[in-house]
Design a protein around this motif. Structure first.
Motif, PDB file in Angstrom:
ATOM      1  N   LEU A 141     -71.032  20.164 -16.285  1.00  0.00           N
ATOM      2  CA  LEU A 141     -71.645  18.962 -15.724  1.00  0.00           C
ATOM      3  C   LEU A 141     -71.198  17.753 -16.545  1.00  0.00           C
ATOM      4  O   LEU A 141     -71.341  17.764 -17.773  1.00  0.00           O
ATOM      5  CB  LEU A 141     -73.165  19.083 -15.760  1.00  0.00           C
ATOM      6  CG  LEU A 141     -73.965  17.927 -15.189  1.00  0.00           C
ATOM      7  CD1 LEU A 141     -73.689  17.772 -13.692  1.00  0.00           C
ATOM      8  CD2 LEU A 141     -75.454  18.154 -15.422  1.00  0.00           C
ATOM      9  N   PHE A 142     -70.666  16.723 -15.874  1.00  0.00           N
ATOM     10  CA  PHE A 142     -70.072  15.568 -16.576  1.00  0.00           C
ATOM     11  C   PHE A 142     -69.087  16.078 -17.632  1.00  0.00           C
ATOM     12  O   PHE A 142     -69.064  15.606 -18.764  1.00  0.00           O
ATOM     13  CB  PHE A 142     -71.145  14.688 -17.207  1.00  0.00           C
ATOM     14  CG  PHE A 142     -72.208  14.224 -16.267  1.00  0.00           C
ATOM     15  CD1 PHE A 142     -71.890  13.440 -15.168  1.00  0.00           C
ATOM     16  CD2 PHE A 142     -73.532  14.593 -16.454  1.00  0.00           C
ATOM     17  CE1 PHE A 142     -72.871  13.026 -14.289  1.00  0.00           C
ATOM     18  CE2 PHE A 142     -74.522  14.182 -15.580  1.00  0.00           C
ATOM     19  CZ  PHE A 142     -74.191  13.396 -14.486  1.00  0.00           C
ATOM     20  N   THR A 143     -68.285  17.039 -17.240  1.00  0.00           N
ATOM     21  CA  THR A 143     -67.445  17.774 -18.182  1.00  0.00           C
ATOM     22  C   THR A 143     -66.438  16.887 -18.892  1.00  0.00           C
ATOM     23  O   THR A 143     -66.296  16.979 -20.116  1.00  0.00           O
ATOM     24  CB  THR A 143     -66.712  18.916 -17.452  1.00  0.00           C
ATOM     25  OG1 THR A 143     -67.683  19.688 -16.751  1.00  0.00           O
ATOM     26  CG2 THR A 143     -65.950  19.782 -18.415  1.00  0.00           C
ATOM     27  N   THR A 144     -65.743  16.040 -18.159  1.00  0.00           N
ATOM     28  CA  THR A 144     -64.701  15.229 -18.791  1.00  0.00           C
ATOM     29  C   THR A 144     -65.267  14.282 -19.845  1.00  0.00           C
ATOM     30  O   THR A 144     -64.790  14.290 -20.985  1.00  0.00           O
ATOM     31  CB  THR A 144     -63.882  14.475 -17.730  1.00  0.00           C
ATOM     32  OG1 THR A 144     -63.224  15.451 -16.907  1.00  0.00           O
ATOM     33  CG2 THR A 144     -62.847  13.572 -18.364  1.00  0.00           C
ATOM     34  N   PRO A 145     -66.301  13.466 -19.544  1.00  0.00           N
ATOM     35  CA  PRO A 145     -66.815  12.601 -20.609  1.00  0.00           C
ATOM     36  C   PRO A 145     -67.415  13.381 -21.778  1.00  0.00           C
ATOM     37  O   PRO A 145     -67.229  13.001 -22.939  1.00  0.00           O
ATOM     38  CB  PRO A 145     -67.874  11.742 -19.918  1.00  0.00           C
ATOM     39  CG  PRO A 145     -67.991  12.211 -18.525  1.00  0.00           C
ATOM     40  CD  PRO A 145     -66.914  13.199 -18.259  1.00  0.00           C
ATOM     41  N   ALA A 146     -68.104  14.485 -21.487  1.00  0.00           N
ATOM     42  CA  ALA A 146     -68.685  15.284 -22.577  1.00  0.00           C
ATOM     43  C   ALA A 146     -67.587  15.875 -23.454  1.00  0.00           C
ATOM     44  O   ALA A 146     -67.709  15.881 -24.688  1.00  0.00           O
ATOM     45  CB  ALA A 146     -69.568  16.390 -22.003  1.00  0.00           C
ATOM     46  N   ALA A 147     -66.512  16.347 -22.840  1.00  0.00           N
ATOM     47  CA  ALA A 147     -65.414  16.931 -23.609  1.00  0.00           C
ATOM     48  C   ALA A 147     -64.678  15.874 -24.427  1.00  0.00           C
ATOM     49  O   ALA A 147     -64.233  16.152 -25.545  1.00  0.00           O
ATOM     50  CB  ALA A 147     -64.447  17.665 -22.679  1.00  0.00           C
ATOM     51  N   ILE A 148     -64.567  14.667 -23.900  1.00  0.00           N
ATOM     52  CA  ILE A 148     -63.925  13.591 -24.662  1.00  0.00           C
ATOM     53  C   ILE A 148     -64.749  13.256 -25.902  1.00  0.00           C
ATOM     54  O   ILE A 148     -64.208  13.113 -27.008  1.00  0.00           O
ATOM     55  CB  ILE A 148     -63.714  12.343 -23.779  1.00  0.00           C
ATOM     56  CG1 ILE A 148     -62.620  12.607 -22.748  1.00  0.00           C
ATOM     57  CG2 ILE A 148     -63.380  11.112 -24.623  1.00  0.00           C
ATOM     58  CD1 ILE A 148     -62.509  11.553 -21.668  1.00  0.00           C
ATOM     59  N   VAL A 149     -66.057  13.134 -25.749  1.00  0.00           N
ATOM     60  CA  VAL A 149     -66.930  12.850 -26.899  1.00  0.00           C
ATOM     61  C   VAL A 149     -66.859  13.991 -27.906  1.00  0.00           C
ATOM     62  O   VAL A 149     -66.746  13.764 -29.121  1.00  0.00           O
ATOM     63  CB  VAL A 149     -68.380  12.589 -26.440  1.00  0.00           C
ATOM     64  CG1 VAL A 149     -69.330  12.525 -27.619  1.00  0.00           C
ATOM     65  CG2 VAL A 149     -68.462  11.314 -25.612  1.00  0.00           C
ATOM     66  N   ALA A 150     -66.901  15.232 -27.420  1.00  0.00           N
ATOM     67  CA  ALA A 150     -66.840  16.387 -28.317  1.00  0.00           C
ATOM     68  C   ALA A 150     -65.504  16.438 -29.055  1.00  0.00           C
ATOM     69  O   ALA A 150     -65.471  16.684 -30.267  1.00  0.00           O
ATOM     70  CB  ALA A 150     -67.061  17.671 -27.523  1.00  0.00           C
ATOM     71  N   SER A 151     -64.411  16.200 -28.344  1.00  0.00           N
ATOM     72  CA  SER A 151     -63.094  16.201 -28.973  1.00  0.00           C
ATOM     73  C   SER A 151     -62.999  15.112 -30.040  1.00  0.00           C
ATOM     74  O   SER A 151     -62.509  15.353 -31.146  1.00  0.00           O
ATOM     75  CB  SER A 151     -62.002  15.990 -27.913  1.00  0.00           C
ATOM     76  OG  SER A 151     -60.732  15.955 -28.505  1.00  0.00           O
ATOM     77  N   GLY A 152     -63.482  13.936 -29.705  1.00  0.00           N
ATOM     78  CA  GLY A 152     -63.463  12.837 -30.674  1.00  0.00           C
ATOM     79  C   GLY A 152     -64.299  13.124 -31.907  1.00  0.00           C
ATOM     80  O   GLY A 152     -63.901  12.795 -33.029  1.00  0.00           O
ATOM     81  N   SER A 153     -65.451  13.744 -31.697  1.00  0.00           N
ATOM     82  CA  SER A 153     -66.306  14.054 -32.850  1.00  0.00           C
ATOM     83  C   SER A 153     -65.641  15.080 -33.762  1.00  0.00           C
ATOM     84  O   SER A 153     -65.768  15.002 -34.988  1.00  0.00           O
ATOM     85  CB  SER A 153     -67.688  14.538 -32.396  1.00  0.00           C
ATOM     86  OG  SER A 153     -67.634  15.851 -31.896  1.00  0.00           O
TER      87      SER A 153
END
Length: 140
Positions: free
Chosen positions: A67-79
């Motif tokens: 759910l909201f995979t792309t924005p969540a994955a971008i935040v996770a990758s950045g963190s």
């Protein structure tokens, strides 16, 4: 993505496993549960530990559910990139020397998920299918 008949389901399983593992890391950091013996929660609001744990928990759940995979994955990758370059990389050059292998792997896994999407077994895909069905019904 590959046109192999199992590519979509395997990609979805990859996303689910990565999201679950990331969520488990977050539960250890935020709540102090489901971790190794003697592992305690980070103090509420402490920078960067508690906030990193919150990102792991929330983004991990979103990625797990698709759910909201792309924005969540971008935040996770950045963190994870931030964690690698601020915590691990100053200790030594290589991830095998500085303990940052998991941060580097999470960073790249989440970047791949952000670029390639959630896969067919996700809430994102279900909502897209539902929207297409509604469009077909209203246009007929």
């Amino acid at each position: 993505m590959s046109t192999h008949k199992y590519a979509g389901p395997i990609w979805s399983l990859f996303r689910i496993v990565v999201g679950l593992l990331f969520t488990l890391n977050g539960t250890v950091t935020v709540f102090g549960v489901l971790g190794a013996a003697g592992k305690h929660a980070a103090p509420l609001g402490q920078w960067p530990g508690w906030w990193a744990g919150l990102i792991q928990l929330v983004c991990g759940l979103f990625v797990l559910a698709g759910l909201f995979t792309t924005p969540a994955a971008i935040v996770a990758s950045g963190s994870m990139a931030y964690a690698y370059f601020t915590v691990h990389q100053p200790q030594a050059l290589l991830p095998t020397q500085n303990g940052g292998a998991s941060a580097a792997l999470y960073c790249w896994a989440f970047l791949a998920i952000a670029v390639l999407g959630a896969g067919p077994w996700s809430l994102d895909a279900a909502f897209r299918r539902d929207a297409r069905t509604k469009d077909l019904v209203t246009s007929s």
